[in-house]
Design an enzyme around this catalytic site. Structure first.
Site, PDB file in Angstrom:
ATOM      1  N   ARG A 185      -7.971   7.775 -43.575  1.00  0.00           N
ATOM      2  CA  ARG A 185      -7.260   7.772 -42.283  1.00  0.00           C
ATOM      3  C   ARG A 185      -7.384   6.400 -41.626  1.00  0.00           C
ATOM      4  NH1 ARG A 185      -8.981  11.594 -38.086  1.00  0.00           N
ATOM      5  NH2 ARG A 185     -11.148  11.478 -38.772  1.00  0.00           N
ATOM      6  N   GLY A 186      -6.503   6.137 -40.680  1.00  0.00           N
ATOM      7  CA  GLY A 186      -6.626   4.974 -39.797  1.00  0.00           C
ATOM      8  C   GLY A 186      -6.757   3.646 -40.534  1.00  0.00           C
TER       9      GLY A 186
ATOM     10  N   ALA B 156     -16.315   3.501 -42.495  1.00  0.00           N
ATOM     11  CA  ALA B 156     -16.535   4.807 -41.852  1.00  0.00           C
ATOM     12  C   ALA B 156     -17.262   4.628 -40.522  1.00  0.00           C
ATOM     13  CB  ALA B 156     -17.362   5.704 -42.768  1.00  0.00           C
TER      14      ALA B 156
ATOM     15  N   THR C 293     -17.155   7.644 -32.904  1.00  0.00           N
ATOM     16  CA  THR C 293     -17.554   7.351 -31.515  1.00  0.00           C
ATOM     17  C   THR C 293     -18.104   8.631 -30.881  1.00  0.00           C
ATOM     18  OG1 THR C 293     -15.291   7.812 -30.789  1.00  0.00           O
ATOM     19  CG2 THR C 293     -15.890   5.496 -31.046  1.00  0.00           C
TER      20      THR C 293
ATOM     21  N   GLN D 182     -19.450  -2.609 -24.414  1.00  0.00           N
ATOM     22  CA  GLN D 182     -18.370  -1.820 -23.798  1.00  0.00           C
ATOM     23  C   GLN D 182     -18.984  -0.720 -22.958  1.00  0.00           C
ATOM     24  OE1 GLN D 182     -14.989  -1.872 -23.488  1.00  0.00           O
ATOM     25  NE2 GLN D 182     -15.147   0.032 -22.368  1.00  0.00           N
TER      26      GLN D 182
ATOM     27  N   GLY E  71     -19.881   2.588 -21.515  1.00  0.00           N
ATOM     28  CA  GLY E  71     -19.813   3.929 -22.113  1.00  0.00           C
ATOM     29  C   GLY E  71     -20.067   3.963 -23.608  1.00  0.00           C
TER      30      GLY E  71
ATOM     31  N   TYR F  37     -22.468   3.017 -29.823  1.00  0.00           N
ATOM     32  CA  TYR F  37     -21.483   2.371 -30.715  1.00  0.00           C
ATOM     33  C   TYR F  37     -21.662   0.853 -30.707  1.00  0.00           C
ATOM     34  CZ  TYR F  37     -16.758   1.600 -32.687  1.00  0.00           C
ATOM     35  OH  TYR F  37     -15.679   1.234 -33.466  1.00  0.00           O
TER      36      TYR F  37
ATOM     37  N   PRO G  69     -12.711  -5.711 -35.584  1.00  0.00           N
ATOM     38  CA  PRO G  69     -11.393  -5.394 -35.023  1.00  0.00           C
ATOM     39  C   PRO G  69     -11.478  -5.232 -33.511  1.00  0.00           C
ATOM     40  CG  PRO G  69     -12.014  -3.842 -36.776  1.00  0.00           C
ATOM     41  CD  PRO G  69     -13.242  -4.603 -36.381  1.00  0.00           C
TER      42      PRO G  69
ATOM     43  N   TYR H 181      -8.902  -3.476 -30.365  1.00  0.00           N
ATOM     44  CA  TYR H 181      -8.355  -2.125 -30.204  1.00  0.00           C
ATOM     45  C   TYR H 181      -7.122  -1.972 -31.096  1.00  0.00           C
ATOM     46  CZ  TYR H 181     -11.690  -0.933 -26.619  1.00  0.00           C
ATOM     47  OH  TYR H 181     -12.872  -0.648 -25.972  1.00  0.00           O
TER      48      TYR H 181
HETATM   49  N1  CAA Z   1     -16.513  -1.262 -16.244  1.00  0.00           N
HETATM   50  C1  CAA Z   1     -17.046  -0.869 -15.071  1.00  0.00           C
HETATM   51  N2  CAA Z   1     -16.934   0.377 -14.581  1.00  0.00           N
HETATM   52  C2  CAA Z   1     -16.255   1.258 -15.325  1.00  0.00           C
HETATM   53  C3  CAA Z   1     -15.680   0.927 -16.549  1.00  0.00           C
HETATM   54  C4  CAA Z   1     -15.820  -0.391 -16.994  1.00  0.00           C
HETATM   55  N3  CAA Z   1     -15.297  -0.803 -18.158  1.00  0.00           N
HETATM   56  N4  CAA Z   1     -15.070   2.019 -17.070  1.00  0.00           N
HETATM   57  C5  CAA Z   1     -15.273   3.008 -16.170  1.00  0.00           C
HETATM   58  N5  CAA Z   1     -15.961   2.542 -15.120  1.00  0.00           N
HETATM   59  C6  CAA Z   1     -16.376   3.269 -13.934  1.00  0.00           C
HETATM   60  C7  CAA Z   1     -15.196   4.039 -13.348  1.00  0.00           C
HETATM   61  O1  CAA Z   1     -14.400   3.171 -12.548  1.00  0.00           O
HETATM   62  C8  CAA Z   1     -15.900   5.127 -12.553  1.00  0.00           C
HETATM   63  O2  CAA Z   1     -16.387   4.589 -11.351  1.00  0.00           O
HETATM   64  P1  CAA Z   1     -16.170   5.403 -10.001  1.00  0.00           P
HETATM   65  O3  CAA Z   1     -16.798   6.751 -10.239  1.00  0.00           O
HETATM   66  O4  CAA Z   1     -16.896   4.557  -8.984  1.00  0.00           O
HETATM   67  O5  CAA Z   1     -14.696   5.464  -9.801  1.00  0.00           O
HETATM   68  C9  CAA Z   1     -17.145   5.408 -13.403  1.00  0.00           C
HETATM   69  O6  CAA Z   1     -17.307   4.277 -14.276  1.00  0.00           O
HETATM   70  C10 CAA Z   1     -16.987   6.650 -14.254  1.00  0.00           C
HETATM   71  O7  CAA Z   1     -15.842   6.433 -15.090  1.00  0.00           O
HETATM   72  P2  CAA Z   1     -15.115   7.630 -15.792  1.00  0.00           P
HETATM   73  O8  CAA Z   1     -14.495   8.522 -14.773  1.00  0.00           O
HETATM   74  O9  CAA Z   1     -14.239   7.108 -16.882  1.00  0.00           O
HETATM   75  O10 CAA Z   1     -16.418   8.398 -16.362  1.00  0.00           O
HETATM   76  P3  CAA Z   1     -16.491   9.464 -17.468  1.00  0.00           P
HETATM   77  O11 CAA Z   1     -17.917   9.873 -17.519  1.00  0.00           O
HETATM   78  O12 CAA Z   1     -15.448  10.499 -17.335  1.00  0.00           O
HETATM   79  O13 CAA Z   1     -16.140   8.621 -18.791  1.00  0.00           O
HETATM   80  C11 CAA Z   1     -16.360   7.018 -20.452  1.00  0.00           C
HETATM   81  C12 CAA Z   1     -16.887   7.503 -19.141  1.00  0.00           C
HETATM   82  C13 CAA Z   1     -16.575   8.090 -21.539  1.00  0.00           C
HETATM   83  C14 CAA Z   1     -17.144   5.787 -20.843  1.00  0.00           C
HETATM   84  C15 CAA Z   1     -14.846   6.718 -20.347  1.00  0.00           C
HETATM   85  O14 CAA Z   1     -14.666   5.771 -19.312  1.00  0.00           O
HETATM   86  C16 CAA Z   1     -14.297   6.140 -21.622  1.00  0.00           C
HETATM   87  O15 CAA Z   1     -13.992   6.830 -22.566  1.00  0.00           O
HETATM   88  N6  CAA Z   1     -14.141   4.806 -21.688  1.00  0.00           N
HETATM   89  C17 CAA Z   1     -13.617   4.133 -22.868  1.00  0.00           C
HETATM   90  C18 CAA Z   1     -14.716   3.612 -23.706  1.00  0.00           C
HETATM   91  C19 CAA Z   1     -14.096   2.837 -24.838  1.00  0.00           C
HETATM   92  O16 CAA Z   1     -13.447   1.810 -24.666  1.00  0.00           O
HETATM   93  N7  CAA Z   1     -14.288   3.301 -26.050  1.00  0.00           N
HETATM   94  C20 CAA Z   1     -13.710   2.645 -27.175  1.00  0.00           C
HETATM   95  C21 CAA Z   1     -13.335   3.699 -28.169  1.00  0.00           C
HETATM   96  S1  CAA Z   1     -12.364   2.982 -29.489  1.00  0.00           S
HETATM   97  C22 CAA Z   1     -13.457   2.096 -30.344  1.00  0.00           C
HETATM   98  O17 CAA Z   1     -14.621   2.084 -30.113  1.00  0.00           O
HETATM   99  C23 CAA Z   1     -12.885   1.278 -31.473  1.00  0.00           C
HETATM  100  C24 CAA Z   1     -13.299  -0.114 -31.390  1.00  0.00           C
HETATM  101  O18 CAA Z   1     -14.141  -0.538 -32.150  1.00  0.00           O
HETATM  102  C25 CAA Z   1     -12.670  -1.009 -30.407  1.00  0.00           C
END
Ligand code: CAA
Length: 240
Positions: free
Chosen positions: A12-13, A83, A86, A141, A143, A147, A177, A179
């Site tokens: 996949r992917g 592989a 997240t 990153q 959250g 990872y 990579p 996004y």
């Molecule tokens: N910087 C600073 N603050 C941030 C932020 C950031 N990048 N992202 C979110 N926040 C803040 C929000 O503004 C929010 O603040 P307030 O409550 O004051 O408004 C607070 O953090 C909570 O944010 P969420 O409502 O999003 O919180 P949540 O608990 O529901 O979710 C999270 C948190 C799971 C981290 C979600 O924000 C998320 O999924 N973020 C994306 C993470 C990401 O980029 N993952 C990459 C996956 S793909 C990958 O990993 C492939 C690769 O190699 C690139």
């Protein structure tokens, strides 16, 4: 010259694109996958590339899986450690399992695959290992302490193993990579993803094929002088 290549998470992917690209380069390609039987069957039906199921985070299963691939197809000269999973969440909400699963699979998988294949490459005097890291292992990153730590670990692992492989004709490189348009990125909440894409200078997500082209170079004869490096393919999002 066609060689035997294993791509983990290959059905996949990004892994799927890498498998297809290496097949077009004339290699005998084997895809590993962890759980999605239906997708694996469809992938094999479409490409003719066999798919072997094991969990790369499981040491014994990986040793056995790689031994089976070698018995079926011959010595493995190319490994692409793609592989990965997240389990995103801020630290205060992240469980130990979320941490451990990501470390075990994303980083431990590289160790397990190398244990199974690097000694043979070393003995035969030729090998190519490409580890798929991430922009988030370079830049961090929100959250993703699990990872980002695992992917950052991959970059260190790559540089250390590259030093061990160099005099035996085995190169070890990483690709980081940005996004990419895959299921994994599609799982990021849309409002968050929109903000991320706005910060990518080329103004779009990457395509899996754009990562596969990097793998094709690193695994080729032409890539022989490149080892211990990280190729960043991220649309300019993080200039490292
Ligand atoms: N910087 C600073 N603050 C941030 C932020 C950031 N990048 N992202 C979110 N926040 C803040 C929000 O503004 C929010 O603040 P307030 O409550 O004051 O408004 C607070 O953090 C909570 O944010 P969420 O409502 O999003 O919180 P949540 O608990 O529901 O979710 C999270 C948190 C799971 C981290 C979600 O924000 C998320 O999924 N973020 C994306 C993470 C990401 O980029 N993952 C990459 C996956 S793909 C990958 O990993 C492939 C690769 O190699 C690139």
């Amino acid at each position: 010259m066609g060689r035997v290549a294993i791509v983990t998470g290959g059905t996949r992917g990004i892994g799927e694109a890498i498998c297809k690209r290496l097949q077009r380069q004339g290699h005998t390609v084997v895809a590993n996958y962890a759980g999605n039987e239906e997708k694996a069957r469809a992938f094999t039906a479409q490409t003719g590339i066999p798919a072997y199921r094991w969990d790369v985070g499981d040491h014994e299963a990986t040793m056995a899986g790689c031994a089976q691939v070698a018995a079926d197809h011959g010595p493995v000269d190319i490994v692409v450690n793609n592989a990965g999973i997240t389990r995103d969440g801020t630290l205060h909400k992240m469980s130990f399992d979320d941490w451990n699963d990501v470390m075990r699979i994303n980083l431990g998988g590289c160790f397990n695959m190398a244990k199974a294949t690097f000694p043979g490459m070393r003995e035969r005097g030729w090998g190519r290992i490409v580890n798929i890291g991430s922009i988030n292992g370079q830049a961090g990153q929100y959250g993703q302490v699990n990872y980002a730590a695992a992917k950052s670990g991959i970059h260190g692992f790559t540089k250390a193993l590259a030093q061990e492989g160099a005099k035996f004709g085995v190169t070890v490189n990483a690709i980081a990579p940005g996004y990419i348009d895959t299921d994994m990125v599609a799982a990021v909440p849309p409002a968050v993803l929109e903000k991320i894409v706005a910060k990518i200078p080329v103004g779009r997500l990457g395509q899996a094929e754009e990562i596969a082209r990097g793998v094709a170079f690193l695994t080729s004869e032409n890539g022989g002088f490149m080892t211990g490096s990280t190729m960043s393919i991220n649309g300019g999002q993080h200039m490292y």
